[in-house]
Write a protein that holds these residues in place. Structure first.
Motif, short mmCIF file in Angstrom:
data_model
loop_
_atom_site.label_atom_id
_atom_site.label_comp_id
_atom_site.label_asym_id
_atom_site.label_seq_id
_atom_site.Cartn_x
_atom_site.Cartn_y
_atom_site.Cartn_z
N ILE A 171 27.53 13.53 82.19
CA ILE A 171 26.20 13.90 81.68
C ILE A 171 26.17 15.36 81.24
CG2 ILE A 171 25.00 14.57 83.81
CD1 ILE A 171 22.68 12.74 82.70
N VAL A 172 26.91 16.23 81.92
CA VAL A 172 27.00 17.63 81.48
C VAL A 172 27.68 17.70 80.11
CG1 VAL A 172 28.14 19.84 81.95
CG2 VAL A 172 26.88 18.68 83.76
N ASN A 173 28.74 16.93 79.93
CA ASN A 173 29.41 16.89 78.62
C ASN A 173 28.49 16.34 77.54
OD1 ASN A 173 31.80 17.96 79.61
ND2 ASN A 173 32.72 15.96 79.98
N ALA A 174 27.69 15.34 77.87
CA ALA A 174 26.75 14.78 76.89
C ALA A 174 25.69 15.79 76.51
CB ALA A 174 26.10 13.51 77.45
N VAL A 175 25.17 16.54 77.47
CA VAL A 175 24.16 17.56 77.19
C VAL A 175 24.75 18.66 76.30
CG1 VAL A 175 22.76 19.38 78.24
CG2 VAL A 175 22.76 17.09 79.23
N GLN A 176 26.00 19.03 76.57
CA GLN A 176 26.64 20.07 75.80
C GLN A 176 27.14 19.57 74.44
OE1 GLN A 176 29.70 21.57 78.40
NE2 GLN A 176 28.27 22.86 79.54
N GLY A 177 27.16 18.28 74.24
CA GLY A 177 27.62 17.72 72.96
C GLY A 177 29.13 17.66 72.84
N VAL A 178 29.83 17.60 73.97
CA VAL A 178 31.29 17.60 74.00
C VAL A 178 31.79 16.19 74.30
CG1 VAL A 178 33.31 18.56 75.17
CG2 VAL A 178 31.29 19.98 74.83
N ASP A 179 32.80 15.72 73.61
CA ASP A 179 33.43 14.44 73.90
C ASP A 179 34.69 14.68 74.72
OD1 ASP A 179 31.46 13.24 72.45
OD2 ASP A 179 32.71 12.79 70.71
N LYS A 180 34.50 14.85 76.02
CA LYS A 180 35.62 15.13 76.93
C LYS A 180 35.66 14.03 77.99
CE LYS A 180 37.41 18.78 79.88
NZ LYS A 180 37.13 20.06 80.50
N GLU A 181 36.85 13.51 78.25
CA GLU A 181 37.01 12.41 79.20
C GLU A 181 36.75 12.87 80.63
OE1 GLU A 181 40.95 10.92 78.65
OE2 GLU A 181 40.39 9.77 76.88
N VAL A 182 36.19 11.96 81.44
CA VAL A 182 36.01 12.23 82.85
C VAL A 182 37.34 11.94 83.55
CG1 VAL A 182 33.54 11.73 82.85
CG2 VAL A 182 35.14 9.89 83.30
N PRO A 183 37.57 12.52 84.73
CA PRO A 183 38.86 12.32 85.42
C PRO A 183 39.13 10.85 85.75
CG PRO A 183 37.56 14.03 86.49
CD PRO A 183 36.70 13.42 85.46
N LEU A 184 40.35 10.42 85.57
CA LEU A 184 40.87 9.08 85.86
C LEU A 184 40.18 7.95 85.10
CD1 LEU A 184 41.47 9.23 89.71
CD2 LEU A 184 43.15 9.50 87.92
N LEU A 185 38.88 7.84 85.17
CA LEU A 185 38.16 6.75 84.53
C LEU A 185 38.04 6.92 83.02
CD1 LEU A 185 35.22 6.33 87.07
CD2 LEU A 185 37.35 5.02 86.96
N GLY A 186 38.18 8.13 82.55
CA GLY A 186 37.99 8.41 81.13
C GLY A 186 39.02 7.76 80.21
N GLN A 187 40.14 7.37 80.76
CA GLN A 187 41.20 6.79 79.94
C GLN A 187 41.00 5.28 79.71
OE1 GLN A 187 44.55 7.86 82.28
NE2 GLN A 187 44.43 10.02 81.74
N ILE A 188 40.04 4.69 80.40
CA ILE A 188 39.77 3.25 80.28
C ILE A 188 38.84 3.03 79.10
CG2 ILE A 188 38.80 1.24 81.43
CD1 ILE A 188 39.45 2.65 84.12
N ARG A 189 39.18 2.08 78.25
CA ARG A 189 38.36 1.75 77.08
C ARG A 189 37.81 0.33 77.22
NH1 ARG A 189 38.20 6.40 76.52
NH2 ARG A 189 39.56 7.67 75.26
N LEU A 190 36.50 0.22 77.29
CA LEU A 190 35.86 -1.10 77.33
C LEU A 190 35.12 -1.40 76.02
CD1 LEU A 190 34.40 -1.12 80.95
CD2 LEU A 190 36.49 -2.16 80.13
N LEU A 191 34.71 -0.37 75.31
CA LEU A 191 34.02 -0.55 74.03
C LEU A 191 34.91 -0.10 72.88
CD1 LEU A 191 30.47 0.77 74.88
CD2 LEU A 191 31.21 -1.58 74.68
#
Length: 96
Positions: free
Chosen positions: A76-96
């Protein structure tokens, strides 16, 4: 909704994720929609595993819940800042 609003709403609740997916800018916000979905699915799975794990289920729930809360906060901090940065461990999973 524009990209930034869609990104932020996606992290709020399951309902927010559905609203962001249906009414938001899906093409531009696909990254944060995916991140939010993965975090919510991981939280649900950890809750189920914690519930059905004898003896140490509370520990699985505590550690997993804290990890998912940390990922949610980072997302949510990345979304507020407008940055597309992956979260730790879970960020590498693609469901969409």
């Amino acid at each position: 909704m524009n990209k930034r609003v869609t990104d932020i709403v996606a992290y709020l609740t399951w309902v927010g994720l559905l609203i962001a997916f249906v009414m938001g800018d899906r093409r531009e916000s696909r990254f944060h929609l995916n991140q939010s979905l993965v975090i919510w699915v991981a939280t649900t799975v950890i809750g189920i595993v914690a519930r059905w794990t004898p003896l140490f289920g509370w520990l699985v729930g505590l550690v997993g819940g804290l990890f998912c809360a940390l990922c949610w906060f980072i997302g949510i901090v990345n979304a507020v800042q407008g940055v597309d940065k992956e979260v730790p461990l879970l960020g590498q999973i693609r469901l969409l």
